[in-house]
Scaffold this motif. Structure first.
Motif, PDB file in Angstrom:
ATOM      1  N   THR A 165      30.405  62.818  25.869  1.00 21.52           N
ATOM      2  CA  THR A 165      29.014  62.872  25.644  1.00 21.52           C
ATOM      3  C   THR A 165      28.667  64.221  26.423  1.00 21.52           C
ATOM      4  OG1 THR A 165      26.763  62.097  25.378  1.00 21.52           O
ATOM      5  CG2 THR A 165      27.993  61.528  27.315  1.00 21.52           C
TER       6      THR A 165
ATOM      7  N   SER B 178      26.169  59.208  21.904  1.00 24.63           N
ATOM      8  CA  SER B 178      24.899  59.844  22.291  1.00 24.63           C
ATOM      9  C   SER B 178      24.692  59.773  23.806  1.00 24.63           C
ATOM     10  CB  SER B 178      23.558  59.628  21.427  1.00 24.63           C
ATOM     11  OG  SER B 178      23.305  58.260  21.576  1.00 24.63           O
ATOM     12  N   TYR B 179      23.798  60.409  24.418  1.00 21.86           N
ATOM     13  CA  TYR B 179      23.390  60.385  25.930  1.00 21.86           C
ATOM     14  C   TYR B 179      22.638  59.195  26.052  1.00 21.86           C
ATOM     15  CZ  TYR B 179      21.753  61.554  30.590  1.00 21.86           C
ATOM     16  OH  TYR B 179      21.851  61.577  31.980  1.00 21.86           O
TER      17      TYR B 179
END
Length: 650
Positions: A83, A48-49
């Protein structure tokens, strides 16, 4: 420029198959390459970011690569990550602040043609494989899913086992007529100078086994032209119109290879008389026949195509098929005479190592009525018998044993019979033999045996002096008496109450012969020279066409009375002979019980009370015969044989 320059180079079938498989492999490689990038991308861990930002702050991000919204790179432990970043203007500042090595590149846009190729590749592969499979299925004419209407005619190539007219013997007249066709194909100007035209077709007619197909193979070997072979049953299918389409396709192939020969075996399967069926006659078989008639001699002539057909049922063929212009000549292939049998035997004996005592003429003299296939089988059986005995040469004894096996059936040595049943069989066969020795008109006695052979418990075998093509009334009446010799001998010895079912076939032979004498041969003074029934072999839709169905009751009664009279006359003659020579009957039966098999000369010496001359131990050992079996002799015996008695209930 010569004709060879105009010829297109033939495609090597191996090269064609190789190119197809190379195309399939290239397609599979592209298919793999399409997913290769996705596979490599999927190999990186997706995070995830927020986790990506946390790792930047922790200092565990080693390298970053930015391409549009996609951010990828490696961590400090050299592990790849991937990502998707939102439009974050602070990302670059954060990377600089933490000293992360980063780079930016434009987002890659795949080619529209590459996208179309990737998306259509699975469908192209499916269509290509299906096309390849269908082409492979249709290589054999008519065998593919779309090849119902293709001809199943096969071009005959005789690289090995080539048959020529030298291999055909015993049917010289038929061979000469077909030799003329071969000569015409080799040198048409020889006949064209006098205005002669090549026959369009030849129909080979003859009994089964007389050599019709062998003649066709010999024509193929001699003519040195393309030779197509097909069976009449290959035209007819359950789908209407398929047979006609196959006929058209067959002639199209023949035109491309003209001059050529097309051989149709068993043409009666497709060429039967039209109008014999129910309904309006537009069935598949008749449409196929109509197309065959048009192609053979219709509005458009097929020059250079010779049709040769074979059948053993010319009586059922359509008249339009037999007319000149279609089948210009009918070649009869008869059963060979004695000279023909000698030649046929010599052809087949070339492949067999023979002992010095083997005489082809002696064997031919004892096989009247044999066809070429029967003689080939006889030679093969003799060779098998010699091999079974461990011999290196085939002697005359093996040929005699093989002849007995072919004509009378194999010995049934495993049966077990009581002495009373053996004695009844001996008197039955002695009765037949004694009648044949005393009644003028009977064929000479060849052999009598009480050893079970085939379906008979005993056999009396008569052979004519020479080939016979017709029978006189005297000979037929003598044969009627011969039929009842066995039953009357049993009656005289054992009485009326001890008769068994063993004479059923004798009675059947006598009845059929007497009925033919009255209804077909005009041998009845009361009924005159009239034929009272048609050919019983002409059967349409399972029903025999017989004129006797329409005769009056008075005529039918007269026929039955005449048949009974002839049968009773034959019975009376046999009874008189056996009653007058009862002592000879006992002597012959005793000799049969001792030796089990007697030749004609040995039978004569036995009834004269002389020594039959067997001092070399060649007599058969007593057979252990059993219950069961039938007294019906094999119908292949050309001069007829008479079976011994069967037990009750057989």
């Amino acid at each position: 420029m010569n004709d060879d320059d105009n010829k297109q180079p033939e495609t090597n079938p191996w090269m064609k198959s190789l190119l197809i498989w190379v195309g399939i492999l290239v397609g599979l490689a592209l298919f793999v390459a399409m997913f290769d990038g996705r596979t490599r991308a999927a190999a990186a861990d997706g995070i995830s970011y927020s986790e990506f930002l946390q790792r930047i702050d922790e200092g565990t991000v080693k390298k970053v690569e930015i391409a549009g919204d996609v951010v990828s790179g490696t961590l400090s432990n050299d592990k790849a990550f991937r990502t998707y970043a939102p439009n974050d203007p602070m990302l670059i500042e954060r990377l600089k602040e933490k000293g992360v090595n980063f780079a930016a590149k434009p987002e890659e846009q795949p080619s529209i043609w590459l996208v179309i190729l990737y998306q259509s590749l699975p469908f192209i592969l499916i269509i290509g494989i299906a096309f390849f499979i269908m082409r492979q299925m249709q290589k054999n004419a008519g065998s593919g899913a779309m090849g119902f209407g293709k001809s199943r005619a096969r071009m005959l190539t005789q690289k090995e086992g080539r048959v020529t007219f030298d291999d055909v013997a015993g049917i010289d007249e038929a061979r000469e007529e077909l030799q003329e066709i071969v000569d015409f194909l080799k040198d048409p100007t020889k006949f064209a100078r006098l205005g002669g035209k090549i026959p369009k077709g030849a129909l080979l007619v003859g009994s089964p086994g007389t050599g019709k197909t062998l003649l066709a193979r010999a024509i193929a070997g001699e003519a040195n032209v393309p030779f197509f072979t097909i069976s009449g049953s290959d035209f007819v299918e359950m789908f209407v119109g398929v047979g006609a389409s196959r006929v058209r396709d067959m002639f199209e192939q023949a035109k491309k290879n003209a001059p050529c020969i097309v051989f149709i075996d068993e043409i009666d399967a497709v060429g039967r008389h039209r109008g014999a069926g129910l309904g309006n006659g537009n069935d598949e078989r008749e449409q196929t026949l109509n197309q065959l008639l048009v192609e053979m001699d219709g509005f458009e002539a097929n020059e250079g195509i010779i049709i040769i057909a074979a059948t053993n049922r010319p009586d059922v063929l359509d008249p339009a098929l037999l007319r000149p212009g279609r089948f210009d000549r009918q070649v009869v292939v008869p059963r060979p005479d004695i000279d023909g049998r000698v030649k046929i035997l010599e052809v087949h004996m070339k492949k067999v190592p023979l002992a010095p005592d083997v005489s082809a003429r002696t064997i031919a003299r004892g096989t009247p009525g044999f066809s070429g296939a029967d003689l080939a089988n006889l030679v093969n059986e003799a060779a098998l018998l010699a091999a079974r005995k461990g011999k290196r040469l085939v002697a005359m004894s093996e040929f005699e044993e093989a002849k007995d096996k072919v004509m009378m059936g194999a010995e049934r040595k495993s049966m077990v019979m009581t002495e009373d049943e053996k004695k009844a069989t001996a008197y039955h066969e002695a009765g037949h033999a004694l009648v044949s020795l005393h009644v003028p008109g009977c064929d000479p006695l060849h052999k009598v045996t009480i050893i079970p052979r085939g379906r008979a418990l005993g056999v009396t075998w008569n052979l004519p002096d020479r080939d016979r093509y017709s029978m006189s009334m005297k000979q037929m009446k003598a044969k009627l008496a011969l039929c009842f010799g066995g039953r009357i001998a049993e009656q005289l010895i054992y009485g009326e109450d001890s008769l068994n079912t063993g004479a059923s076939n004798d009675i059947q032979q006598a009845t059929d012969m007497a009925r033919a004498m009255v209804m077909e041969y005009g041998m009845s003074e009361k009924l005159g020279w009239l034929r009272y029934r048609d050919n019983q072999d002409e059967v349409f839709l399972g029903h025999s066409v017989s004129r006797s169905q329409h005769m009056s009751e008075q005529t039918a009664r007269m026929i039955d009375e005449e048949v009974r009279r002839l049968v009773e006359e034959g019975e009376s003659v046999a009874r008189q002979v056996l009653t007058d020579n009862l002592n000879q009957l006992h002597k012959l039966a005793e000799a049969l019980l001792e030796y089990e098999t007697l030749s004609g000369e040995e039978s004569k010496r036995a009834i004269a009370g002389e020594d039959i001359g067997r001092d070399d131990g060649n007599a058969h050992k007593p057979a252990s015969l059993g219950t069961g079996g039938s007294s019906i002799p094999k119908t292949r015996r050309p001069s007829g044989g008479f079976g011994g008695p069967a037990p009750q209930g057989a």
